[in-house]
Design an enzyme around this catalytic site. Structure first.
Site, short mmCIF file in Angstrom:
data_model
loop_
_atom_site.label_atom_id
_atom_site.label_comp_id
_atom_site.label_asym_id
_atom_site.label_seq_id
_atom_site.Cartn_x
_atom_site.Cartn_y
_atom_site.Cartn_z
N CYS A 54 5.09 61.40 -7.59
CA CYS A 54 4.11 60.32 -7.53
C CYS A 54 3.10 60.64 -6.43
O CYS A 54 3.47 60.72 -5.25
CB CYS A 54 4.85 59.01 -7.22
SG CYS A 54 3.78 57.58 -7.08
N CYS B 36 -2.37 61.89 -11.04
CA CYS B 36 -1.36 60.83 -11.13
C CYS B 36 -0.42 61.27 -12.23
O CYS B 36 -0.87 61.69 -13.31
CB CYS B 36 -2.03 59.50 -11.49
SG CYS B 36 -0.88 58.20 -11.96
N1 DGL Z 1 2.48 57.91 -11.08
C1 DGL Z 1 1.93 57.58 -9.82
C2 DGL Z 1 1.09 58.71 -9.22
O1 DGL Z 1 1.32 59.85 -9.49
C3 DGL Z 1 1.36 56.23 -9.56
C4 DGL Z 1 1.10 55.22 -10.61
C5 DGL Z 1 1.01 53.81 -10.07
O2 DGL Z 1 2.07 53.18 -9.96
O3 DGL Z 1 -0.09 53.32 -9.75
O4 DGL Z 1 0.21 58.46 -8.44
#
Ligand code: DGL
Length: 258
Positions: free
Chosen positions: A74, A187
């Site tokens: 993340c 993301c």
């Molecule tokens: N999947 C996450 C990232 O790589 C974040 C998504 C979220 O919860 O806003 O930043």
């Protein structure tokens, strides 16, 4: 000595499953415990303090489970928490940041025009600003927050072609896409949209994500400390989620087989 302890991988929700898929591809014998915090998703529109608290709670859980390494799958949790997590826990913590270097290096000295698509929090945090400053003198870099792309995955609307394309057009129609060398998927949720981005972008625009590099980095770290699993071990993925509904379990399993 080889370690058959599991690897803990986490994200705000389902996005990090795209990273698990890549880890599986590169290291099929490893045991992976994935924790998606879908009950608290999205992280990208929360404050860094809140995301830090949530990230610490997940890491505590992994430590109790005896993991040998943790992957923060993340970009948002990385921006908010990785430094504090590393200062607190004595185990390898692999993190993610938008693959801007890969995008700029593609130019081999020719200035690149790059759009970084990520969450609002990632794009405004210090970490990304510092990364961007390393490359912005010689390249043109645009930050594009795309929070709705997280919601679409979490609400199982990824197969809704019309909705997805309309959302992408809303975020990207303001650019002269023919002049963009690459779009960085900063993301982990966005990696599931690769085919849609391909439809949106000219063939000359590259689509770049950090999943392969992250899995390789994990492999190299475990290899260096001799903690890769015994090669005869049978790998597995255990999917856990703070949203304990059957709907979420089915959705997570669907993304793993995506
Ligand atoms: N999947 C996450 C990232 O790589 C974040 C998504 C979220 O919860 O806003 O930043």
């Amino acid at each position: 000595m080889a370690s058959n302890a599991p690897i803990g991988v986490f994200d705000s929700g389902l996005g990090g499953i795209s990273v698990v898929r890549e880890i599986r591809r590169q290291m099929p014998n490893e045991r992976i415990i994935y924790f998606g915090d879908s009950a608290n998703a999205p992280y990208g529109t929360k404050t860094p303090e809140k995301v830090r608290r949530l990230s610490f709670a997940i890491v505590e859980r992994f430590v109790r489970l005896g993991v040998k390494a943790i992957v923060i799958a993340c970009n948002t949790a990385t921006s908010a928490a990785v430094d504090d997590l590393r200062a607190t826990y004595d185990l390898p913590i692999i993190s993610m940041e938008p693959a801007l270097k890969v995008a700029c290096d593609r130019g081999n000295g020719t200035p690149q025009r790059v759009i970084v698509a990520a969450t609002p929090l990632t794009l405004r945090e210090k970490k990304f600003t510092a990364l961007m400053h390393r490359f912005s003198a010689t390249n043109t870099i645009y930050r594009q927050p795309c929070p709705d792309l997280v919601e679409i995955v979490e609400h199982d609307r990824l197969e809704d072609h019309e909705l997805v394309m309309a959302t992408l057009h809303r975020y990207f129609d303001g650019y002269d896409l023919g002049s963009i060398d690459s779009v960085v998927l900063g993301c982990t949720h966005f990696v599931f949209y690769r085919d849609y981005f391909r439809q949106l972008l000219p063939a000359s625009t590259a689509i770049i994500d950090g999943n392969e590099g992250t899995a390789r980095h994990l492999h190299d770290l475990l290899e260096a400390s001799d903690e890769l699993t015994d090669p005869t071990a049978v790998g597995s993925v255990t999917l856990q989620n703070s949203d304990t509904s059957e709907r979420m379990a089915a959705l997570a399993a669907k993304r793993l087989d995506f």
